[in-house]
Design an enzyme around this catalytic site. Structure first.
Site, PDB file in Angstrom:
ATOM      1  N   ARG A 239       0.844  -1.193   0.000  1.00  0.00           N
ATOM      2  CA  ARG A 239       0.000   0.000   0.000  1.00  0.00           C
ATOM      3  C   ARG A 239       0.881   1.245   0.000  1.00  0.00           C
ATOM      4  O   ARG A 239       1.878   1.320   0.736  1.00  0.00           O
ATOM      5  CB  ARG A 239      -0.901   0.034   1.236  1.00  0.00           C
ATOM      6  N   GLU A 268      -4.930   6.981  -4.598  1.00  0.00           N
ATOM      7  CA  GLU A 268      -5.179   6.395  -5.922  1.00  0.00           C
ATOM      8  C   GLU A 268      -6.595   6.700  -6.372  1.00  0.00           C
ATOM      9  O   GLU A 268      -7.514   6.604  -5.543  1.00  0.00           O
ATOM     10  CB  GLU A 268      -4.946   4.874  -5.864  1.00  0.00           C
ATOM     11  N   HIS A 287      -1.188  -0.001  -9.690  1.00  0.00           N
ATOM     12  CA  HIS A 287      -1.865  -0.979  -8.818  1.00  0.00           C
ATOM     13  C   HIS A 287      -2.428  -2.162  -9.616  1.00  0.00           C
ATOM     14  O   HIS A 287      -3.631  -2.436  -9.597  1.00  0.00           O
ATOM     15  CB  HIS A 287      -2.971  -0.281  -8.015  1.00  0.00           C
TER      16      HIS A 287
HETATM   17  N1  LIG Z   1      -0.675  -4.567  -5.211  1.00  0.00           N
HETATM   18  C1  LIG Z   1      -1.620  -5.466  -5.161  1.00  0.00           C
HETATM   19  O1  LIG Z   1      -2.243  -5.745  -6.187  1.00  0.00           O
HETATM   20  C2  LIG Z   1      -1.926  -6.189  -3.870  1.00  0.00           C
HETATM   21  C3  LIG Z   1      -2.625  -7.417  -3.933  1.00  0.00           C
HETATM   22  C4  LIG Z   1      -2.899  -8.094  -2.747  1.00  0.00           C
HETATM   23  C5  LIG Z   1      -2.490  -7.560  -1.532  1.00  0.00           C
HETATM   24  N2  LIG Z   1      -1.832  -6.364  -1.513  1.00  0.00           N
HETATM   25  C6  LIG Z   1      -1.386  -5.796  -0.232  1.00  0.00           C
HETATM   26  O2  LIG Z   1      -0.460  -6.718   0.327  1.00  0.00           O
HETATM   27  C7  LIG Z   1      -0.683  -6.800   1.731  1.00  0.00           C
HETATM   28  C8  LIG Z   1      -0.190  -8.142   2.242  1.00  0.00           C
HETATM   29  O3  LIG Z   1      -0.978  -9.189   1.714  1.00  0.00           O
HETATM   30  P1  LIG Z   1      -0.843 -10.690   2.275  1.00  0.00           P
HETATM   31  O4  LIG Z   1      -1.763 -11.515   1.477  1.00  0.00           O
HETATM   32  O5  LIG Z   1       0.572 -11.098   2.364  1.00  0.00           O
HETATM   33  O6  LIG Z   1      -1.426 -10.489   3.752  1.00  0.00           O
HETATM   34  P2  LIG Z   1      -1.121 -11.358   5.033  1.00  0.00           P
HETATM   35  O7  LIG Z   1      -2.144 -10.971   6.039  1.00  0.00           O
HETATM   36  O8  LIG Z   1      -0.983 -12.798   4.669  1.00  0.00           O
HETATM   37  O9  LIG Z   1       0.319 -10.847   5.518  1.00  0.00           O
HETATM   38  C9  LIG Z   1       0.559  -9.597   6.104  1.00  0.00           C
HETATM   39  C10 LIG Z   1       1.622  -9.790   7.167  1.00  0.00           C
HETATM   40  O10 LIG Z   1       1.982  -8.498   7.682  1.00  0.00           O
HETATM   41  C11 LIG Z   1       2.168  -8.642   9.076  1.00  0.00           C
HETATM   42  N3  LIG Z   1       2.070  -7.358   9.779  1.00  0.00           N
HETATM   43  C12 LIG Z   1       1.019  -6.835  10.463  1.00  0.00           C
HETATM   44  N4  LIG Z   1       1.377  -5.669  11.025  1.00  0.00           N
HETATM   45  C13 LIG Z   1       2.676  -5.455  10.707  1.00  0.00           C
HETATM   46  C14 LIG Z   1       3.605  -4.436  11.016  1.00  0.00           C
HETATM   47  N5  LIG Z   1       3.274  -3.417  11.802  1.00  0.00           N
HETATM   48  N6  LIG Z   1       4.848  -4.527  10.501  1.00  0.00           N
HETATM   49  C15 LIG Z   1       5.195  -5.562   9.710  1.00  0.00           C
HETATM   50  N7  LIG Z   1       4.352  -6.580   9.422  1.00  0.00           N
HETATM   51  C16 LIG Z   1       3.115  -6.528   9.903  1.00  0.00           C
HETATM   52  C17 LIG Z   1       1.083  -9.632   9.508  1.00  0.00           C
HETATM   53  O11 LIG Z   1       1.404 -10.205  10.743  1.00  0.00           O
HETATM   54  C18 LIG Z   1       1.141 -10.625   8.365  1.00  0.00           C
HETATM   55  O12 LIG Z   1       2.095 -11.653   8.632  1.00  0.00           O
HETATM   56  C19 LIG Z   1      -2.194  -6.568   1.874  1.00  0.00           C
HETATM   57  O13 LIG Z   1      -2.521  -6.047   3.149  1.00  0.00           O
HETATM   58  C20 LIG Z   1      -2.509  -5.598   0.764  1.00  0.00           C
HETATM   59  O14 LIG Z   1      -2.445  -4.290   1.273  1.00  0.00           O
HETATM   60  C21 LIG Z   1      -1.547  -5.680  -2.641  1.00  0.00           C
HETATM   61  O1  LIG Z   2      -5.500  -5.748  -1.535  1.00  0.00           O
HETATM   62  C1  LIG Z   2      -5.699  -6.228  -2.657  1.00  0.00           C
HETATM   63  O2  LIG Z   2      -6.234  -7.341  -2.813  1.00  0.00           O
HETATM   64  C2  LIG Z   2      -5.232  -5.482  -3.887  1.00  0.00           C
HETATM   65  O3  LIG Z   2      -4.656  -4.273  -3.534  1.00  0.00           O
HETATM   66  C3  LIG Z   2      -6.255  -5.259  -4.942  1.00  0.00           C
HETATM   67  O4  LIG Z   2      -7.318  -4.532  -4.467  1.00  0.00           O
END
Ligand SMILES: NC(=O)c1ccc[n+]([C@@H]2O[C@H](COP(=O)([O-])OP(=O)(O)OC[C@H]3O[C@@H](n4cnc5c(N)ncnc54)[C@H](O)[C@@H]3O)[C@@H](O)[C@H]2O)c1
Ligand SMILES: O=C(O)[C@H](O)CO
Length: 320
Positions: A239, A268, A287
């Protein structure tokens, strides 16, 4: 049950079918909703029991006004656009979509890193412009070619995407360190858990994979950047709000950060006055790490499954 989908356009620009979703109730589909217009959001939700949202913010005010609301289904893994505290206070079930894009987003993250290391696109442009024809030697490079073997990747947020990015980095011969997540045996097989400060100090490449919340907002700022190695590479496919963009731009311009690859910005769509516009050593995409057709199909299945499970009284993918 009345179900309102406030912003389906990016999930389904026309290549997916909503038949299964529509079989679950009285579904009203909106392609777009103005994220800045609360009255439009409130009017569209009306007396619906369930809503599905991707990036429309659901604030305390909206939750208060839409008092029939019992279910908020996210179209994403991230849920930073929802006032979770207010929703919980009112016993509204909030469900996200974990794991649908783990492979796609980690692939994308490493893709950005490889482009930084090889500059494939810039070299192709140079060759196509005839520069190889005029070259003195069998090879030339316009930008340094970087080998990742033996370098350290620090991953902030070692959850689904973070761990998979770590696995790929390890397969490239990188040492993986991680911070911010509770240690697990699975995580220990990929890398070593360290403190955030140690990660900042030791990493040659830093990848952000944590959620955006009040604890992580602007965790990359002047102070934390100063603790990083000179010439570090920064990757952010999580993010935009994790980074103070003015501080980040300064570090890119000074060379403190050698290069960066990002898929998200703090606001965004990007604002005209975004501090990152025009940065030279920055790869930036709008994104799209999540956006392949296969990934979106998987996402729609989870959205439908989440709603179905709510209707069956089950608690799947509930945001805690
Ligand atoms: N760009 C994209 O298209 C896209 C797509 C999917 C997800 N995302 C982003 O990626 C992030 C991660 O996704 P994920 O599936 O791995 O989620 P997830 O919940 O599996 O993993 C997130 C990890 O971050 C850790 N965390 C929580 N607070 C924290 C902190 N203060 N410092 C460091 N780590 C911390 C959690 O404990 C967890 O292990 C989502 O929250 C989303 O914002 C972006
Ligand atoms: O968090 C997510 O799944 C991605 O950012 C797409 O919205």
């Amino acid at each position: 049950m009345k179900i309102v989908f406030l912003d389906y356009k990016t999930l389904n620009p026309g290549d997916l079918s909503f038949d299964e979703l529509e079989s679950l109730g009285d579904v009203i589909l909106y392609r777009d909703t103005d994220v800045k217009n609360e009255s439009e959001i409130i009017e569209k939700i009306g007396d619906a029991e369930a809503i599905i949202v991707n990036k429309v913010p659901i604030s305390k005010n909206i939750i208060e006004k839409c008092n029939n609301l019992k279910y908020i289904g996210l179209c994403s893994t991230g849920y930073n656009n929802i006032d979770i505290v207010e929703a919980k206070k009112r016993n509204i079930s909030v469900r996200n979509c974990p794991e649908y894009s783990t492979y796609a987003v980690s692939q994308f993250t490493i893709g950005l890193l490889l482009e930084i290391c090889h500059n494939t696109y810039r070299h192709t442009e140079s060759v196509m412009a005839g520069e190889w024809i005029k070259a003195d030697d069998f090879c030339y490079w316009k930008h340094p070619v970087i080998e990742l073997y033996g370098k350290t990747m620090g991953i902030v947020g070692f959850g689904n995407i973070g761990k998979n990015t770590g696995r790929i980095a390890k397969s490239l011969g990188m040492n993986v360190i991680a911070s911010g997540s509770r240690p697990t045996d699975e995580g220990r097989e990929i890398g070593e858990y360290v403190s955030f400060d140690e990660l900042l100090e030791k990493s040659d490449v830093i990848a952000l994979h944590c959620p955006l919340n009040e604890k992580t907002e602007k965790i990359i700022n002047k102070d934390t950047i100063s603790k990083m190695k000179d010439g570090v590479i920064l990757l952010n496919t999580a993010r935009g709000g994790l980074i103070d963009e003015a501080d980040f731009r300064e570090a890119l311009d000074s060379g403190k950060i050698y290069a960066a690859g990002i898929d998200t910005v703090a606001v965004e769509p990007m604002l005209e006055n975004n501090a990152l516009r025009g940065a030279q050593n920055l790869l930036i995409t709008p994104h799209i790490a999540w956006a392949s057709l296969d990934t979106r199909k998987r996402l729609l299945d989870i959205i439908v499954g989440n709603l179905q499970s709510y209707m069956n009284g089950e608690s799947i993918n509930e945001v805690k």
